[in-house]
Write an enzyme that holds these catalytic residues in place. Structure first.
Site, PDB file in Angstrom:
ATOM      1  N   SER A 111      38.393  39.951  37.894  1.00 11.41           N
ATOM      2  CA  SER A 111      38.521  39.282  36.595  1.00 11.41           C
ATOM      3  C   SER A 111      37.214  38.582  36.235  1.00 11.41           C
ATOM      4  CB  SER A 111      39.657  38.254  36.673  1.00 11.41           C
ATOM      5  OG  SER A 111      39.585  37.359  35.576  1.00 11.41           O
ATOM      6  N   TYR A 134      37.373  39.653  29.753  1.00  8.98           N
ATOM      7  CA  TYR A 134      37.899  39.025  28.541  1.00  8.98           C
ATOM      8  C   TYR A 134      36.704  38.835  27.633  1.00  8.98           C
ATOM      9  CZ  TYR A 134      42.339  37.646  30.776  1.00  8.98           C
ATOM     10  OH  TYR A 134      43.556  37.635  31.381  1.00  8.98           O
ATOM     11  N   THR A 160      40.843  43.895  28.913  1.00  6.33           N
ATOM     12  CA  THR A 160      42.251  43.493  28.818  1.00  6.33           C
ATOM     13  C   THR A 160      42.555  43.265  27.349  1.00  6.33           C
ATOM     14  OG1 THR A 160      42.388  42.625  31.048  1.00  6.33           O
ATOM     15  CG2 THR A 160      43.906  41.684  29.439  1.00  6.33           C
ATOM     16  N   LYS A 214      43.584  47.718  29.651  1.00  9.10           N
ATOM     17  CA  LYS A 214      44.698  47.096  30.384  1.00  9.10           C
ATOM     18  C   LYS A 214      45.527  46.262  29.415  1.00  9.10           C
ATOM     19  CE  LYS A 214      45.575  43.918  34.257  1.00  9.10           C
ATOM     20  NZ  LYS A 214      46.013  42.670  33.623  1.00  9.10           N
ATOM     21  N   HIS A 238      50.752  41.983  31.400  1.00  8.49           N
ATOM     22  CA  HIS A 238      50.104  40.824  32.018  1.00  8.49           C
ATOM     23  C   HIS A 238      51.076  40.092  32.948  1.00  8.49           C
ATOM     24  CE1 HIS A 238      46.131  38.898  30.848  1.00  8.49           C
ATOM     25  NE2 HIS A 238      46.535  38.067  31.787  1.00  8.49           N
TER      26      HIS A 238
END
Ligand SMILES: Cc1cc2nc3c(=O)[nH]c(=O)nc-3n(C[C@H](O)[C@H](O)[C@H](O)COP(=O)(O)O)c2cc1C
Length: 364
Positions: A111, A134, A160, A214, A238
């Site tokens: 992440s 992100y 994402t 995702k 999520h």
């Protein structure tokens, strides 16, 4: 198996150890979802609504759960899902995830909002790795992450796309849990809200990295994703942490697979806690299953050896399941190995571990 973690004979014991090690704030952040947590429960409901159709008398003396991940051999068809703030479960954060992934032999998706970050996590262990972003900046900002990911051995790049807004996580709000990484992660959130298919196309045209989206939750978006040439459609809500009242991921999986029609890989996550869960998704046609909370629980239970042990137990469960289904490899699984059936437990984040009882069951 290390001496220390060999004591864990079941995944449920790992859950218990994790809970004992975590303060209420991080625990609530780990297990919780958005608002009523209906989506969290639907993830389990969807998995618990699938039964097996075993075949017999098929020489299953040798069974393998090995798979491939973007063309590379891996020990199981799973990946360690991206976890923002993973350092709140284990001191060395994503470095621990990378070490466990490398030691066991499964990929890590890192992440962009966790420590120790893209470069240091790559340096911590030579795991098979992909990077998840992100979007918190303009095109140049995104390109910088793309270049750094490629330079540091990440073999694919994930956006994402289910996070146009950060959701209302009521356990965190009620518990007044202040996430140290949130202030940083939230700055520039407007860029994620403004994200569109054009930027996916722009990134694809500019970077020589396979792209994963995702958070696809409908066949309509899966079709658009494929038209944009993405390599992986990752079905996810999520872990029920974003949109409340969504469908369970595994309930959506068959229609997404049909829409994609083999033009991209389809991965899935949401509620996967058991070997049987993984086998169900692979039988339906998914190529890889993401482990979110289960991976965090392993890390919280006993750091690197804890996650490695969780993966060993998952592997054992998968191998037993394959043998009892009458197949010797994942490739032999087909939708004919599963059937719809009503769940027998009330679905919840921990309904995969009914022996835990009320303590961790419905409340979590
Ligand atoms: C504590 C926690 C943090 C997460 N952080 C991220 C993140 O930074 N990026 C992301 O794409 N998904 C994130 N997710 C979602 C997971 O990647 C994954 O989609 C989800 O956990 C799968 O459901 P499961 O937890 O039921 O396995 C997070 C999940 C958890 C539990």
């Amino acid at each position: 198996m290390s001496e220390e973690t060999g004591q864990f004979l079941t995944l449920q014991e790992i859950v218990v150890a994790a809970r004992a090690n975590l303060a209420p704030g991080p625990w609530g952040y780990l297990v919780g979802g958005a608002e009523t947590e209906t989506t969290v429960r639907r993830n389990r409901h969807a998995l618990d609504s699938i039964a097996f159709r075993p075949r017999v008398l098929r020489d299953v003396s040798t069974v393998s759960a090995k798979a491939t991940f973007l063309g590379r051999p891996v020990r199981l068809p799973v990946l360690i899902a991206p976890i923002g703030g993973v350092e709140s479960f284990v001191a060395s954060g994503a470095a621990a995830s990378a070490r466990a992934a490398a030691q066991f032999g499964v990929p890590l998706m890192l992440s962009s909002v966790c420590q120790p970050g893209l470069e240091a996590t790559a340096a911590a262990a030579d795991s098979l790795r992909v990077f998840q972003l992100y979007v918190r900046g303009d095109d140049a900002w995104v390109d910088d992450w793309g270049h750094r990911a490629r330079e540091h051995g990440y073999s694919a790049f994930c956006f994402t796309v289910d996070s146009a807004s950060y959701s209302r996580r009521e356990r965190d709000l009620v518990g007044r849990f202040i996430k140290p990484w949130r202030a940083n992660a939230a700055s520039g959130a407007g860029f994620q809200a403004a994200l569109s298919w054009d930027q996916v196309k722009r990134f694809k045209d500019r970077h020589r990295l396979p792209v994963i989206l995702k958070g696809i939750a409908t066949p309509e978006d899966a079709e658009i994703a494929v038209r944009h040439g993405v390599e992986v459609v990752y079905v996810s809500n999520h872990g029920g942490r974003q949109l409340d009242h969504g469908l369970g991921s595994t309930a959506v999986l068959p229609e997404v697979l049909e829409a994609v029609g083999g033009r991209a890989e389809v991965w899935v996550d949401g509620g996967f806690m058991r070997g049987t869960d993984v086998v169900k998704a692979i039988a339906l046609g998914a190529r890889c299953v993401g482990l979110g909370r289960l991976a965090c629980l392993g890390l919280a239970a006993a750091a690197v050896p804890g996650l490695v042990r969780a993966l060993e137990l998952l592997e054992e469960e998968i191998t037993v399941c394959l043998r009892l289904l009458g197949v010797t490899s994942l490739a032999e699984l087909t939708p004919a190995h599963v059937a719809a059936a009503p769940p027998v437990f009330e679905p919840s984040a921990f309904s995969a571990f009914p022996l835990l009882g009320e303590d961790l069951g419905p409340k979590s």
